[in-house]
Every structure is written in structure tokens, then in C-alpha cells.
Motif scaffolding. Structure first.
Motif, short mmCIF file in Angstrom:
data_model
loop_
_atom_site.label_atom_id
_atom_site.label_comp_id
_atom_site.label_asym_id
_atom_site.label_seq_id
_atom_site.Cartn_x
_atom_site.Cartn_y
_atom_site.Cartn_z
N ASN A 1 28.57 32.32 37.76
CA ASN A 1 28.94 32.18 39.11
C ASN A 1 29.88 31.33 39.52
OD1 ASN A 1 26.94 34.17 39.47
ND2 ASN A 1 25.41 32.98 39.88
N GLY A 2 30.49 30.67 38.48
CA GLY A 2 31.54 29.44 38.66
C GLY A 2 32.71 30.39 39.36
N LYS A 3 33.61 30.01 40.38
CA LYS A 3 34.24 30.75 40.82
C LYS A 3 35.76 30.51 40.24
CE LYS A 3 32.18 31.92 45.18
NZ LYS A 3 31.31 30.85 45.77
N ALA A 4 36.10 29.40 39.57
CA ALA A 4 37.19 29.32 38.91
C ALA A 4 37.26 29.95 37.66
CB ALA A 4 37.34 27.58 38.86
N ASN A 5 36.13 29.92 36.73
CA ASN A 5 36.15 30.50 35.42
C ASN A 5 35.26 31.66 35.13
OD1 ASN A 5 33.72 28.76 35.94
ND2 ASN A 5 33.25 28.74 33.92
N ASP B 1 41.35 33.68 41.22
CA ASP B 1 40.97 35.18 41.44
C ASP B 1 42.44 35.77 41.81
OD1 ASP B 1 38.49 34.62 40.60
OD2 ASP B 1 37.70 35.03 42.84
N SER B 2 43.09 35.22 42.23
CA SER B 2 44.37 35.87 42.96
C SER B 2 45.24 36.41 41.88
CB SER B 2 45.24 34.78 43.50
OG SER B 2 46.68 35.29 43.89
N VAL B 3 45.02 36.00 40.71
CA VAL B 3 45.90 36.50 39.58
C VAL B 3 45.51 37.84 39.25
CG1 VAL B 3 44.44 35.78 37.60
CG2 VAL B 3 46.71 35.71 37.10
N GLU B 4 44.28 38.03 39.51
CA GLU B 4 44.00 39.66 39.33
C GLU B 4 44.72 40.53 40.12
OE1 GLU B 4 39.63 39.74 39.75
OE2 GLU B 4 39.63 38.18 38.06
N HIS B 5 45.66 40.16 41.10
CA HIS B 5 46.20 41.10 42.01
C HIS B 5 47.93 40.84 41.88
CE1 HIS B 5 42.54 41.74 43.99
NE2 HIS B 5 42.16 40.66 43.76
N THR B 6 48.15 40.06 40.79
CA THR B 6 49.44 39.94 40.95
C THR B 6 50.18 40.91 39.79
OG1 THR B 6 51.09 38.31 40.18
CG2 THR B 6 49.10 38.35 38.82
N ASN C 1 39.39 21.16 42.23
CA ASN C 1 40.41 21.78 41.03
C ASN C 1 41.65 22.16 41.80
OD1 ASN C 1 40.10 24.21 42.16
ND2 ASN C 1 39.07 25.18 40.60
N ALA C 2 42.25 22.66 40.72
CA ALA C 2 43.91 22.99 41.13
C ALA C 2 43.98 24.06 42.20
CB ALA C 2 44.58 23.52 40.08
N GLU C 3 42.86 24.83 42.53
CA GLU C 3 42.95 25.79 43.72
C GLU C 3 42.23 25.18 44.72
OE1 GLU C 3 40.58 29.37 42.45
OE2 GLU C 3 38.79 27.74 41.69
N ARG C 4 42.37 23.91 44.97
CA ARG C 4 41.56 23.05 46.11
C ARG C 4 40.02 23.42 46.20
NH1 ARG C 4 43.11 26.13 49.88
NH2 ARG C 4 44.54 27.47 48.55
N ARG C 5 39.38 23.63 45.10
CA ARG C 5 37.91 24.01 45.07
C ARG C 5 37.01 22.94 44.64
NH1 ARG C 5 35.73 28.80 44.89
NH2 ARG C 5 37.61 29.96 44.43
N ILE C 6 36.43 22.75 45.78
CA ILE C 6 35.48 21.37 45.74
C ILE C 6 34.29 21.69 44.86
CG2 ILE C 6 34.36 19.53 47.00
CD1 ILE C 6 36.31 20.45 49.28
#
Ligand code: SF4
Ligand code: SF4
Ligand code: SF4
Ligand code: FES
Lengths: 73, 966
Positions: free
Chosen positions: B291-295, B415-420, B717-722
Motif C-alpha cells: 500500500n506504499g503509494k510511492a513504490n 503514479d503519474s508516470v502510468e499516464h505519460t 519524498n520527491a513527490e512531496r509525499r509525507i
């Protein structure tokens, strides 16, 4: 900080702002110095300007005087 | 102190991946369930709370349908389809437990078990084995197939038959990888590992060799061991394996863990979530958290395996002091250490002035700890002399994006990379630096997204298994601005820009100026090719692709920022994104890939000398007032010293004391000799770290630090995720780092009274608008959140600038290329650029103290065959690398990954001291050092330079520790 290094750093900043189409480049440089330079660095800058500003871009000289006036105010 | 209830770990395996689609309703064993179209029957059952037995399926892999354990009956259909590969259909009626099905499943299990050793009790996977679970679930009670007593043995697991003849099917264990073991005797050939390596990691190191009874998992070629193969030790296969075939060595050694705590990796800026699995306070393994949203359940070798440094023998657990750096260290109590330090610092301030001391905050420590360190400077020292190692990496991002967009924030989530559709990677090497992001990017590329790589080296993303960049622009180091501006030139002159976006979202007049500037022929790829070394046609093609290929995203790293024009390049990148309308939605954006785990957080927390937390300049009285009221002090309205300025001031004699938390400036900062001179000129250097690092050679006080496993806090992290960091064991040194800073503050009459890091976060939230909605209860409930998080965005902000730029209108800025003064010439004809490698991290203080050294035990100089030949350098030779600043020696490796004229090395090992070579040129705006360009010469050598020998002698002298006083 050696005077050479300071002159180098300020000229680097001036070189950037000279590429910008801004009517008041010295003002931009002054803002930058004022926002990011610690007072003792500014003191060195003023001292160098007072002693003739050798090697320094004229825009920096002008900017330094403006920072000095603004901070004194 | 408050107890925090951990959120329940809901990471059940749902069997097959989630899908998006129209709702479909079906009935399973009499229960109605509604799931998106495309979902498998297996997952639908799991959503309804029913588990269908399975072996070859896992919800992070596409269904494969090989084990046939998951069969079901469907009304109106013949036979027994596999539920993992059967998609749901409206009105479907499914039965999962009929007599017929149960019989088939027992038969399947019986076959599996007949070729599996029955040594469960002594197997490392005992109690953590899906084969065991399934045998139990289907009610397997006996196995009728018994291998014949004599050869040939019809199994894979017996080494020899009863007469002692060898079983040709038996294969020995592969124990070459330091972190996991492959035991072929236990393999059920479900191919989950192979698919994990392909689909999740994207390395394609594993294959199934042979067919039918002969099929085996193999690391590439038959002769390849795990270590010799392409395997990057990410652990995805180990996690996927349902049996004990692929097993962590730590579990083999320590047993299966009984509890798990969710926490965050302390290595890179991806910020992967992990389950720390323990027995008591003994860490057994780290498993990436689904459930880690970055990885999203993936990891790399560092976070997954390289945590052993926390127990390394070099770790210092007691405070130490000394009068002079030539003295040996003396172990003392915390009280004595704090008194010594406080007295010295106050004496320095009395003698040399309030501004004669300062701090360096760490990008490895938590937000709470960083916040306290800058507070120490501002509230207790009474000055703004605080800076962070982000100075030497991403400070130009702050300046550049601040000028163009109005905030330094990266614009997307991962997650944005999945739409690029088209990605530009510039000055970054994600497969080594940000591996989990690289895996996600490669996955998207395998689905058709195009990639443009702008890098002097042919990095792995340019071409590796099943991916290939559409364009690689191998520019000369130092010419980023020219190349990015040329891309914009092509887009503007060919009319490919997104005019509607520009008119709507940006300042149109400024755009006119910019367009006039960039259209000038001197910015054309043809005009700049000689300078940049980039083929003009290739550059034009890349520009057209980016402008017209759909959602375009730009990811960049330190190869952009660490230049004398670092800030200008960041602005050029921002221009490019605005020009093509690639801001403000999924799949696009400007994404700085931050190096260390908490670079983002340390910048957010007010580590910079001119900014209070939340990027608010100290010159603004209304901002100062917030903190003056909260802390009961006055704040200096003038900016403080940045790291290079501190060192300059130290050499000048006006800066005398430094508290340096979790940072090794002597090794990581450029121009080592200048750093050493600065440190040597100080009278009180306090190093707060796990190990006696290189900076500690010049320290008077050493305060032992705690590892990320030993404290509570947050990383951003790099996506501003706390993300939450959770304490899973007591600090071996006695105190969390936040407590140590508090001890020092209080020794200097700070009167701080924090009893838990959550209170520090509450203070941050109360004083910083972008963090207003953040607190630990909320993070525990939501898992993580991306700032800004406040009343306007209670759930945080995955995408920035959605309806407008933070500053209002996006601003185009003229980006003139100005060559660095670091130029090649007859004495130094080559350009050196630096980077890092997957298995090591930053200065290597942690990773060098783990088994990761097996992959990288020294820094090597990459040099092109042509440059090597003219210098008489052969592969593996010792060479001398010299620049205007200094010289060092290391071994050469000859490769055409670098262009002629360019050499490359890493900086993970202190013996190499690659930073003796780098110069003191810096970014014009932020003083971020120009690590990425140094003019050098390479020549054959027989051994260490005089500097290396002197340095090592000094280091050895300086690390002496007196036995503790009785
Ligand atoms: S550890 Fe990772 S790279 Fe290595 S074989 Fe397993 S999945 Fe592939
Ligand atoms: S090693 Fe494990 S995951 Fe791979 S095929 Fe064998 S049992 Fe399946
Ligand atoms: S080092 Fe980075 S990519 Fe690897 S596990 Fe840690 S956060 Fe994830
Ligand atoms: S789990 Fe469906 S066939 Fe293996």
C-alpha cells in the motif's frame, strides 16, 4: 572569501541578469544580493566597491550601492 | 507521551491486479459482488471475502494460469476454467467449492507435493509458505505417487537414491547473492519469480529453461549464478516466490518474523514504504509494502537488504569529545558532552559574535529533526546560519521553479508516470539513482511510452532488456542550457507549441519576448551542435516527439542542477514544459528526482539560511512574527551563511563553530582541500552521525546518532509525499536524533520540552500553511499525504498547478547559454562528470558497511577506449586523475558508454576522494557546486597520491579513541 572569488561570484550574477530583458538590471542584481547574501559578505562587497571595485561589473557596483542604501534605511 | 495505534496492515494478496472499467455484477457461491470490468473471477471472489486456492497467481503480476489450482465451475460453461485467467461477465454464477473442483484441486496438490521435499519443519519458509497453506486448504491428506526407489529418480529434490547414485535432476543451491538463496529442490516452477523480474522490476534476469518435467528457473545462461547474472538484487522474485525456493538469507538465519511495522526507506528520494518484520526487537527482514503509494510494493537492493549498517561494528554509541583535533577522542557521558559543547559554543559567540556559529541540517534525518536543527540556529544561536546538503544538490530547483511556477515543488506523484506518453530524462540515471521509479518508467515504456535521454553517458535506460530510448542526446557536460534551449527553438520555430495553454496559463507578453529570444538562429540545433556535441537532426526529432507525442513529462536529477548554470537549466526545463502545455494534469510535469530520502523535507523545513519553514523569506516581518510568537525570541531579518560561505568565513576567521547533523561535508562537498581548510579553522565542530565520518576527522565533539529504525518521524519524498518513519527498536545510542538536538538546545538554555516527535509535527503544522492539515493521527489513518495539505486540500495535493500556477501566470524566462569557466585545455583536456551506482548510496557511509560492497568495492574511472589508448591506459590499470584543484588515483575501466573526451566516476569511497578533483565553481544563483564538470587529465600511475597518503594518515590519527575512563 578572497576578493577574486567575490568579484567572480558577483560578475556571474550580473552575467545572468544581463541576459534578461529588464529595464532595471542593477535593481534585479541588488534584490538578489539582498535576498541571498549574508551581511558580512555584503560588507566585503561594499569594501571592495569603496576601494574602486577592481574587476567588478559596473552593474554590480551600482547594485552594491543600492543594497547598501536600502539596508541602511 | 502518546501511544499511536498502528493502522491495520491490509495487504492481502487479491490474486490478480486491479482493473478499471464499468461495474459488473456476478454471483460467487451465492454472494453478489460488483467489480470493474476486466477483473478476474479470482479477484472478484477475493473482493467478496472468499479466497480461491492459488499458486501461480499474485496480484502484482498478470495472471498466467499454469497451476490449475484455482479452477471453478461457472453456470452454463463447460469444464472448469481457471479463475485467475477468467474475466467476470455480467450475471455470471460461479461456484468455488463443488465436489468436482475439490477433487481436481487435491489431484493438483498431490502432484506438486510428490515432487517436493517434506522437510517443512526445518524449512526456512515454514509457516510462511503458500504451498503449505494450499495443501492445508485443499485438505490434502496423502500422496499416492511415490518415486521409484531406484534410479532414475522422478523427482528434483533428492540428491541421490538409496543406493547412493546421484540424481541428475537435483541441482545444488545457489548462494552467490549475499542476501538471498535459490534452492532449486523446492521449486514448483510457477514462474512467479520470472514474471516478477520482468513485470515488476523490468530486468529480465530470470528465465524458465527446458520444458515439462525438465523446466527449471535459471539466471540467464545455464552457467550464470545469481551474482554473475543481470540480477540487480531487488528482491521482487524472492517476494513473489510462494515456496522456500527463493528465500532471504536473513530469514534462513533468524527464522520467520512475528510482527510487522510499516516504515519508510531511509536511502533515496523515491521514499519506498516497507514492512519492517521483526521478532522482538530483532529485525528479520524488510519487505516492500503493497500500500506504499510511492513504490506500490516494489523496492531496490538498498532499502530491501542493505540495512545491516545499523548494527555494524564501526557504529559509535557513546558521545566523545576532545580539546583539539590532534588529540585522541575521549568517551564521556551525554551530560558532559553537552556541557562541553554548550560552553564552547557560547564562548565562541561571546568572543567572535552571535553569527560566528551555525548548523548544517541533514537530508537523511526526519522532518522533525531537521526542523529542530534549524530552530536551534534561529531560536537558540540567534542567527540564520543554517544550511543543508540540499545546497549541493537541488537548491537550483528551488530557485528555478520558484521563478517560473512560483514554487519549488515537483509537480506530480509517481503514479503519474502510468499516464505519460513521452518522457525526457535529463541529467539523471534512474536505474541506479531512483531504481523503483525506473522500474515503473520501464513498465510504462514496455506499454509504448517513448523516452528521450539527455545525458553525456549511455545510461542503462538508453537500451536494456525490452526497452530502448527513442532518442539519446549525448551532450558535452556543461551544455544543458544550450541543448534544452535548442529543443525549445525547434518547438517554437516549427510552431509546435501549445498556444492555447500558453495564452490561458502564462504571461503572454513574457512569452513573446521568450519566443523572440529562442527563435534566434543562434539557438538552433545546427548552430549549437559544435558546442554541445549533439546531432542536430536527432535533437530536432526529439523536440518534435516531445511536442507532439501526447502527455510529456520531464524527470531530471543532479546532472541538471550541479552546474554553474544549474538554476538556468531548471528554468529552461520549466519553459519547455509550459511551451508544450505539459503542466497540471496526470502524465506530464516537471519532476525533480531528489537524491537523498529527505532532501525535499529538509528544504521544506526551513533549512536554508534565507527561508523559514515553508519557503518564506526571513525578510518578511509577518513570517518572522509567527515564529517570534511561537518561540518567544526575535529572528534576524538578514539571510545567514550558505555552506560554501560558512567555509569561506571560517577561513577568514569569522565563523568558528558548526553543528553538523547526519552529513559528511568533507567527503560530499566539492574541493575537499578547501572544505578541510575551513573545518580546520573552526574551534568547535560537532558531528552528529552514526559513524566517525570523514568530517569527524576535524571535529571536537562527536554525538552518536540513531538509525531510521530507532525513532519516530516523517520523511518527505520527491513527490512531496509525507511518509511515516516508525520506531521499531530502541535507539542503540540511547537517544533519537531529535532528542540529541533538544539536549544541546537545553544545555544552551533553550527550554525545549518535546516528549514525542508528533509534537514537533504539530508545531510545524501550526506555523506552516502548507502543512496545516498534517498530524500523526491523520498520517496513520491515510498512510501518507502530499503537501500542500490544509483546509483547501485536506487530502493533500498529488498534482500541482491544476487550475493555475501557484504564482498566478506561468513565467517564461530567457535562458542564455553561458559557458562555464571550467574549460578544457592542453593541460586538462578531458571533462570529468560524476554520478552514482545502484548498490551504493551517496558517500557510502551506510552501504559500504553492508554486503552491497560485493557489487562495488571501489570507485572506477570510466574512460573511452580512444582516450585510454592514447594515454597507454589499459582496463583495470591504476591511473592518476588530476585537475586544477588536486589529484587522486583510482582504477580505470574502459567503456564506450562515455563519449571520447568525457570521463566518469562515482564518489562512494573515501579512499578515492573524487572531490579532491572537483573545483569551487558554483551555480550563479544558489552557490550549488559544479560537480558535474571538471577539466581533468588522466595518466598511468603506480599508486596513491601524496594527498591520499597524507589524508589517510591524518584520518587514522584523528580516529583514535582513548579507552573509557574508569
Ligand atoms: S532480485 Fe530482482 S533483478 Fe534479481 S532476479 Fe529477482 S526480481 Fe530479478
Ligand atoms: S523459484 Fe519460486 S517463484 Fe520461481 S518458479 Fe520456483 S517456486 Fe515459483
Ligand atoms: S533506495 Fe530508494 S528505490 Fe531503493 S528501496 Fe529505498 S527508497 Fe526505494
Ligand atoms: S492460480 Fe490460477 S492457474 Fe495458478
Amino acid at each position: 572569501m578572497s576578493p577574486e572569488k567575490m568579484v567572480y561570484m558577483t560578475n556571474q550574477i550580473a552575467t545572468y541578469f544581463k541576459t534578461q530583458a529588464d529595464p532595471d538590471r542593477a535593481g534585479k542584481i541588488a534584490d538578489h544580493l539582498s535576498d541571498f547574501w549574508e551581511p558580512r559578505m555584503l560588507e566585503k562587497l561594499y569594501a571592495h566597491v569603496d576601494s574602486g571595485g577592481a574587476g567588478m561589473d559596473p552593474l554590480v557596483v551600482e547594485a552594491a550601492q543600492r543594497v547598501r542604501r536600502a539596508k541602511a534605511a | 507521551m502518546k501511544d499511536f495505534i498502528l493502522p491495520p496492515l491490509n495487504d492481502r494478496d487479491m490474486g490478480t491486479p486491479t482493473k478499471q472499467g464499468a461495474p459488473i455484477t456476478l454471483t460467487i457461491d451465492g454472494f453478489a459482488v460488483t467489480v470493474p470490468e476486466g477483473t478476474s473471477v479470482m479477484r472478484a471472489a477475493a473482493e467478496a471475502g472468499l479466497q480461491i486456492p492459488k499458486l501461480c497467481a499474485s496480484d502484482n503480476l498478470e495472471a498466467f494460469g499454469s497451476c490449475r489450482l484455482c479452477v471453478v465451475e461457472i453456470e452454463g460453461r463447460r469444464g472448469t476454467p481457471a479463475s485467475c485467467t477468467t474475466p467476470v461477465v455480467e450475471g455470471m454464477v460461479v461456484r468455488t467449492q463443488t465436489q468436482h473442483i475439490k477433487k481436481i484441486r487435491k489431484g493438483v496438490m498431490e502432484l506438486y507435493i510428490s515432487d517436493h521435499p517434506l522437510d517443512c519443519l526445518t524449512c526456512a519458509a515454514n509457516n510462511d509458505c503458500e504451498l503449505q497453506d494450499m495443501a492445508g486448504m485443499v485438505g490434502l491428506r496423502d500422496v499416492r505417487y511415490i518415486a521409484p526407489a531406484n534410479a532414475p529418480l522422478a523427482n528434483h529434490f533428492m540428491r541421490q537414491n538409496t543406493s547412493g547414485e546421484a540424481n541428475p535432476q537435483w541441482l545444488p543451491k545457489d548462494e552467490t547473492n549475499p542476501y538471498f538463496t535459490y534452492d532449486p529442490a523446492k521449486c514448483i516452477v510457477c514462474s512467479r519469480c520470472v514474471r516478477a523480474c520482468e513485470e515488476v522490476q523490468g530486468t529480465f534476469a530470470l528465465t524458465i529453461e527446458g520444458r515439462g518435467f525438465d523446466s527449471r528457473v535459471s539466471f540467464g545462461a545455464k552457467t550464470d549464478t545469481a551474482l554473475a547474472s543481470d540480477c540487480v538484487s531487488c528482491g521482487a522474485c524472492v517476494q513473489a516466490c510462494p515456496t522456500g525456493t527463493l528465500q532471504e538469507n536473513s530469514v534462513i538465519e533468524l527464522g520467520t518474523p512475528e510482527r510487522a511495522v510499516v516504515t519508510t526507506c531511509a536511502y533515496c528520494g523515491v521514499g519506498c514504504s516497507f514492512k519492517a518484520e521483526l521478532n522482538g526487537d530483532e529485525l528479520v527482514r524488510m519487505v516492500p509494502y503493497k500500500n506504499g503509494k510511492a513504490n506500490r510494493g516494489h523496492s531496490c537492493v538498498k532499502g530491501r537488504f542493505a540495512y545491516g549498517y545499523a548494527n555494524h561494528k564501526d557504529r559509535i554509541l557513546n558521545p566523545m569529545i576532545r580539546d583539539q583535533i590532534t588529540d585522541p577522542w575521549r568517551e564521556v557521558s551525554w551530560t558532559e558532552a553537552m556541557e562541553f559543547t554548550a560552553t564552547r559554543l557560547r564562548a565562541l559567540q561571546a568572543k567572535y559574535g552571535q553569527k560566528s556559529i551555525g548548523v548544517i541540517t541533514s537530508s537523511r534525518c526526519t522532518n522533525e529533526e531537521t526542523y529542530l536543527v534549524q530552530k536551534l540556529a534561529r531560536a537558540v544561536f540567534g542567527n540564520n546560519n543554517t544550511d543543508t546538503c540540499a545546497r549541493v544538490c537541488h537548491s537550483p530547483t528551488g530557485y528555478g521553479l520558484g521563478q517560473t511556477f512560483g514554487t519549488s515543488a515537483g509537480t506530480q506523484d509517481f503514479d503519474s508516470v502510468e499516464h505519460t506518453d513521452v518522457v525526457i530524462v535529463i541529467g539523471a540515471n534512474p536505474t541506479d539513482g531512483h531504481p523503483v521509479f525506473a522500474s515503473r518508467l520501464k513498465k510504462r515504456m514496455r506499454k509504448g511510452a517513448k523516452l528521450i535521454v539527455i545525458d553525456p553517458r549511455r545510461i542503462d535506460l538508453v537500451k536494456s532488456a525490452h526497452i530502448k530510448a527513442a532518442h539519446h542526446l549525448p551532450l558535452r557536460p556543461g551544455t544543458n542550457v544550450a541543448v534544452v534551449t535548442a529543443l525549445s527553438h525547434v518547438i517554437v520555430t516549427e510552431g509546435l507549441m501549445d498556444e492555447a495553454f500558453i495564452r490561458d496559463r502564462c504571461d503572454w507578453d513574457e512569452f513573446q519576448d521568450y519566443a523572440a529570444f529562442v527563435s534566434d538562429l543562434r539557438h538552433s540545433p545546427e548552430a549549437t551542435a559544435l558546442l554541445t556535441g549533439v546531432d542536430a537532426n536527432e535533437l530536432r526529432a526529439a523536440a518534435r516527439l516531445f511536442a507532439t507525442g501526447g502527455n510529456g513529462a520531464i524527470y531530471y536529477g543532479l546532472g541538471v542542477t550541479e552546474h554553474s548554470q544549474g538554476s538556468t537549466t531548471v528554468m529552461a526545463i520549466a519553459n519547455l514544459a509550459m511551451l508544450t502545455g505539459n503542466i497540471g494534469r496526470n502524465g506530464v510535469g516537471v519532476n525533480p528526482l531528489r537524491g537523498q530520502n529527505n532532501v525535499q523535507g529538509s528544504c521544506d523545513m526551513g533549512s536554508f539560511p534565507h527561508e523559514l519553514p515553508g519557503y518564506r523569506h526571513v525578510k518578511f516581518p509577518e513570517v518572522r512574527k509567527i515564529y517570534e510568537d511561537a518561540w518567544g525570541i526575535t529572528i534576524d531579518p538578514e539571510p545567514g551563511l550558505r555552506i560554501p560561505n560558512m567555509l569561506d568565513a571560517a577561513v577568514d576567521g569569522t565563523f568558528k563553530g558548526l553543528y553538523c547533523q547526519g552529513e559528511d561535508i568533507l567527503q560530499s562537498d566539492p574541493d575537499t582541500k578547501h572544505v578541510a581548510a575551513g573545518l580546520a579553522a573552526m574551534e568547535c565542530v560537532i558531528v552528529h552521525d552514526l559513524f566517525l565520518n570523514e568530517t569527524a576527522n576535524y571535529a571536537h565533539v562527536f554525538l552518536p546518532g540513531s538509525s531510521f529504525l530507532e525513532k519516530d518521524g516523517t520523511f518527505t519524498n520527491a513527490e512531496r509525499r509525507i511518509n511515516r518513519v516508525r520506531k521499531v527498536m530502541a535507539p542503540k545510542n540511547g537517544y533519537g536524533d531529535w532528542e540529541v538536538t533538544q539536549l544541546l538546545a537545553n544545555a544552551m538554555n533553550g527550554n525545549w520540552t518535546y516528549t514525542h516527535p508528533s509534537q514537533i509535527m504539530d508545531e510545524i503544522a501550526a506555523t506552516t500553511p502548507s502543512f496545516a492539515g498534517v498530524n500523526y493521527d491523520m498520517l496513520d489513518a491515510k498512510g501518507s499525504v502530499q503537501w500542500p495539505c490544509n483546509d483547501d486540500n485536506p487530502d493533500g495535493t498529488p498534482l500541482m498547478h491544476v487550475d493555475g500556477f501557484v504564482r498566478g501566470k506561468g513565467r517564461f524566462i530567457v535562458t542564455e547559454y553561458i559557458a562555464t569557466d571550467e574549460k578544457t585545455g592542453p593541460r586538462f583536456p578531458l571533462l570529468l562528470t560524476t554520478g552514482r551506482i545502484l548498490s551504493q548510496y551517496n558517500v557510502g557511509a551506510q552501504t559500504r558497511r553492508t554486503d552491497n560492497v560485493i557489487w562495488h568495492d571501489q570507485d572506477l574511472l570510466e574512460i573511452h577506449p580512444h582516450d585510454a589508448e592514447v594515454r597507454g591506459v589499459k582496463d583495470g590499470d591504476y591511473i592518476k586523475l588530476a585537475s586544477r584543484s588536486g589529484e587522486t588515483t583510482l582504477r580505470a575501466t574502459i567503456t564506450d558508454r562515455v563519449s571520447p573526451g568525457v570521463v566518469y566516476t562515482t564518489f562512494h569511497h573515501p579512499d578515492t576522494q573524487a572531490n579532491v578533483i572537483t573545483t569551487d565553481f558554483t551555480d550563479w544563483a544558489t552557490n550549488c557546486p559544479e560537480y558535474k564538470v571538471t577539466a581533468v587529465q588522466v595518466s598511468p600511475s603506480n599508486g596513491p597520491t601524496e594527498w591520499q597518503t597524507d589524508y589517510n594518515t591524518q584520518a587514522e590519527q584523528s580516529r583514535r579513541i582513548l579507552p573509557a575512563a574508569e
